[in-house]
Design a protein around this motif. Structure first.
Motif, PDB file in Angstrom:
ATOM      1  N   UNK A  49       0.842  -1.206   0.000  1.00  0.00           N
ATOM      2  CA  UNK A  49       0.000   0.000   0.000  1.00  0.00           C
ATOM      3  C   UNK A  49       0.878   1.257   0.000  1.00  0.00           C
ATOM      4  N   UNK A  50       0.493   2.230  -0.798  1.00  0.00           N
ATOM      5  CA  UNK A  50       1.263   3.463  -0.879  1.00  0.00           C
ATOM      6  C   UNK A  50       0.845   4.397   0.245  1.00  0.00           C
ATOM      7  N   UNK A  51       1.834   4.929   0.936  1.00  0.00           N
ATOM      8  CA  UNK A  51       1.576   5.789   2.093  1.00  0.00           C
ATOM      9  C   UNK A  51       1.917   7.234   1.742  1.00  0.00           C
ATOM     10  N   UNK A  52       0.969   7.917   1.099  1.00  0.00           N
ATOM     11  CA  UNK A  52       1.178   9.325   0.760  1.00  0.00           C
ATOM     12  C   UNK A  52       0.953  10.196   1.985  1.00  0.00           C
ATOM     13  N   UNK A  53       1.520  11.377   1.952  1.00  0.00           N
ATOM     14  CA  UNK A  53       1.385  12.319   3.055  1.00  0.00           C
ATOM     15  C   UNK A  53      -0.073  12.742   3.231  1.00  0.00           C
ATOM     16  N   UNK A  54      -0.480  12.866   4.471  1.00  0.00           N
ATOM     17  CA  UNK A  54      -1.820  13.368   4.772  1.00  0.00           C
ATOM     18  C   UNK A  54      -1.746  14.754   5.414  1.00  0.00           C
ATOM     19  N   UNK A  55      -0.544  15.316   5.441  1.00  0.00           N
ATOM     20  CA  UNK A  55      -0.344  16.651   6.006  1.00  0.00           C
ATOM     21  C   UNK A  55      -0.960  17.679   5.062  1.00  0.00           C
ATOM     22  N   UNK A  56      -1.689  18.616   5.614  1.00  0.00           N
ATOM     23  CA  UNK A  56      -2.351  19.641   4.807  1.00  0.00           C
ATOM     24  C   UNK A  56      -1.327  20.574   4.159  1.00  0.00           C
ATOM     25  N   UNK A  57      -1.690  21.108   2.993  1.00  0.00           N
ATOM     26  CA  UNK A  57      -0.834  22.086   2.322  1.00  0.00           C
ATOM     27  C   UNK A  57      -0.593  23.260   3.267  1.00  0.00           C
ATOM     28  N   UNK A  58       0.629  23.731   3.321  1.00  0.00           N
ATOM     29  CA  UNK A  58       0.976  24.827   4.216  1.00  0.00           C
ATOM     30  C   UNK A  58       1.529  24.348   5.547  1.00  0.00           C
ATOM     31  N   UNK A  59       1.319  23.083   5.883  1.00  0.00           N
ATOM     32  CA  UNK A  59       1.832  22.531   7.138  1.00  0.00           C
ATOM     33  C   UNK A  59       2.940  21.509   6.905  1.00  0.00           C
ATOM     34  N   UNK A  60       3.233  21.227   5.664  1.00  0.00           N
ATOM     35  CA  UNK A  60       4.223  20.194   5.341  1.00  0.00           C
ATOM     36  C   UNK A  60       5.630  20.774   5.278  1.00  0.00           C
ATOM     37  N   UNK A  61       6.613  19.879   5.316  1.00  0.00           N
ATOM     38  CA  UNK A  61       8.017  20.281   5.187  1.00  0.00           C
ATOM     39  C   UNK A  61       8.464  20.014   3.761  1.00  0.00           C
ATOM     40  N   UNK A  62       9.259  20.925   3.220  1.00  0.00           N
ATOM     41  CA  UNK A  62       9.768  20.791   1.864  1.00  0.00           C
ATOM     42  C   UNK A  62      10.653  19.550   1.763  1.00  0.00           C
ATOM     43  N   UNK A  63      10.533  18.829   0.667  1.00  0.00           N
ATOM     44  CA  UNK A  63      11.362  17.661   0.409  1.00  0.00           C
ATOM     45  C   UNK A  63      12.526  18.105  -0.468  1.00  0.00           C
ATOM     46  N   UNK A  64      13.734  17.751  -0.059  1.00  0.00           N
ATOM     47  CA  UNK A  64      14.921  18.127  -0.823  1.00  0.00           C
ATOM     48  C   UNK A  64      14.844  17.542  -2.233  1.00  0.00           C
ATOM     49  N   UNK A  65      15.238  18.321  -3.225  1.00  0.00           N
ATOM     50  CA  UNK A  65      15.235  17.848  -4.607  1.00  0.00           C
ATOM     51  C   UNK A  65      16.256  16.721  -4.768  1.00  0.00           C
ATOM     52  N   UNK A  66      15.964  15.814  -5.674  1.00  0.00           N
ATOM     53  CA  UNK A  66      16.844  14.667  -5.907  1.00  0.00           C
ATOM     54  C   UNK A  66      18.157  15.077  -6.568  1.00  0.00           C
ATOM     55  N   UNK A  67      18.115  16.106  -7.387  1.00  0.00           N
ATOM     56  CA  UNK A  67      19.302  16.625  -8.060  1.00  0.00           C
ATOM     57  C   UNK A  67      18.993  18.054  -8.482  1.00  0.00           C
ATOM     58  N   UNK A  68      20.001  18.779  -8.907  1.00  0.00           N
ATOM     59  CA  UNK A  68      19.812  20.186  -9.283  1.00  0.00           C
ATOM     60  C   UNK A  68      18.751  20.318 -10.371  1.00  0.00           C
ATOM     61  N   UNK A  69      17.793  21.186 -10.142  1.00  0.00           N
ATOM     62  CA  UNK A  69      16.673  21.484 -11.038  1.00  0.00           C
ATOM     63  C   UNK A  69      15.702  20.331 -11.239  1.00  0.00           C
ATOM     64  N   UNK A  70      15.750  19.337 -10.382  1.00  0.00           N
ATOM     65  CA  UNK A  70      14.754  18.265 -10.433  1.00  0.00           C
ATOM     66  C   UNK A  70      13.404  18.854 -10.059  1.00  0.00           C
ATOM     67  N   UNK A  71      12.309  18.391 -10.671  1.00  0.00           N
ATOM     68  CA  UNK A  71      10.991  18.883 -10.245  1.00  0.00           C
ATOM     69  C   UNK A  71      10.777  18.498  -8.781  1.00  0.00           C
ATOM     70  N   UNK A  72      10.421  19.443  -7.930  1.00  0.00           N
ATOM     71  CA  UNK A  72      10.246  19.088  -6.520  1.00  0.00           C
ATOM     72  C   UNK A  72       9.058  18.151  -6.309  1.00  0.00           C
ATOM     73  N   UNK A  73       9.186  17.300  -5.304  1.00  0.00           N
ATOM     74  CA  UNK A  73       8.107  16.397  -4.926  1.00  0.00           C
ATOM     75  C   UNK A  73       7.041  17.203  -4.188  1.00  0.00           C
ATOM     76  N   UNK A  74       5.820  16.720  -4.200  1.00  0.00           N
ATOM     77  CA  UNK A  74       4.720  17.380  -3.493  1.00  0.00           C
ATOM     78  C   UNK A  74       4.699  16.833  -2.072  1.00  0.00           C
ATOM     79  N   UNK A  75       4.947  17.662  -1.056  1.00  0.00           N
ATOM     80  CA  UNK A  75       5.047  17.148   0.311  1.00  0.00           C
ATOM     81  C   UNK A  75       3.723  17.090   1.069  1.00  0.00           C
ATOM     82  N   UNK A  76       2.646  17.573   0.462  1.00  0.00           N
ATOM     83  CA  UNK A  76       1.374  17.660   1.187  1.00  0.00           C
ATOM     84  C   UNK A  76       0.301  16.783   0.558  1.00  0.00           C
ATOM     85  N   UNK A  77      -0.808  16.638   1.246  1.00  0.00           N
ATOM     86  CA  UNK A  77      -1.952  15.867   0.756  1.00  0.00           C
ATOM     87  C   UNK A  77      -2.494  16.520  -0.518  1.00  0.00           C
TER      88      UNK A  77
END
Length: 174
Positions: A49-77
């Motif tokens: 089962x995939x465990x996506x974040x359930x944290x509301x937008x605005x309350x989540x922590x930024x996820x570090x990019x995988x490499x320079x100019x990589x599209x950032x991951x979405x850290x919120x629900x």
């Protein structure tokens, strides 16, 4: 009668075939790849089962990019936000540059306000960039199947948080 040359060639060929067969190692199908199940049946295969974040937008922590100019991951629900069309895009409500800074969201970068075909800066977001989920995806908390030992190298201190793609777009192309 068989010539000596033919006899030597046939003998060498026989030795090569015999030694090749002797060192070959057999693997059963459950040992191949990452999937440790019967390859001919889907009955026993159940994805984790995939465990996506359930944290509301605005309350989540930024996820570090995988490499320079990589599209950032979405850290919120993203529940209810993924019906993205050119006319309806919930992402732009918080991530447009004029709004993002005030609410501490990551602003859409300048590269999204640039037409790659005409090489012109746009006053609105490029219509080629409206489908955010084509590049950006919610991050799952699942354990990876294979350990990732890649270590990114950022040219700027804030490279793991901000894009500078528009500045480097034609780098190396002269």
């Amino acid at each position: 009668m068989i010539s000596t040359k033919t006899l030597i060639i046939v003998s060498l060929l026989g030795v090569m075939i015999a030694s090749g067969c002797a060192v070959s190692e057999a693997y059963n199908e459950e040992e191949l790849g990452l999937r440790k199940a019967d390859l001919y049946s889907e009955k026993s295969v159940v994805g984790e089962p995939t465990a996506y974040s359930t944290v509301a937008a605005g309350e989540s922590k930024m996820i570090q990019r995988s490499f320079e100019n990589a599209p950032p991951m979405i850290p919120h629900d993203v529940e209810g936000m993924m019906e993205i069309t050119q006319e309806s895009n919930a992402c732009t409500g918080c991530h447009m540059p004029e709004v993002a800074e005030a609410i501490k969201a990551t602003p859409i970068p300048k590269s999204h306000f640039f037409d790659m075909r005409t090489q012109k800066v746009l006053t609105e977001m490029s219509q080629a960039r409206y489908n955010c989920s084509a590049c950006h995806a919610p991050q799952s908390a699942n354990e990876p199947l294979v350990k990732n030992e890649f270590k990114p190298d950022y040219r700027k201190a804030n490279g793991m948080e901000r894009s500078n793609l528009i500045d480097n777009l034609n780098e190396g192309v002269r």
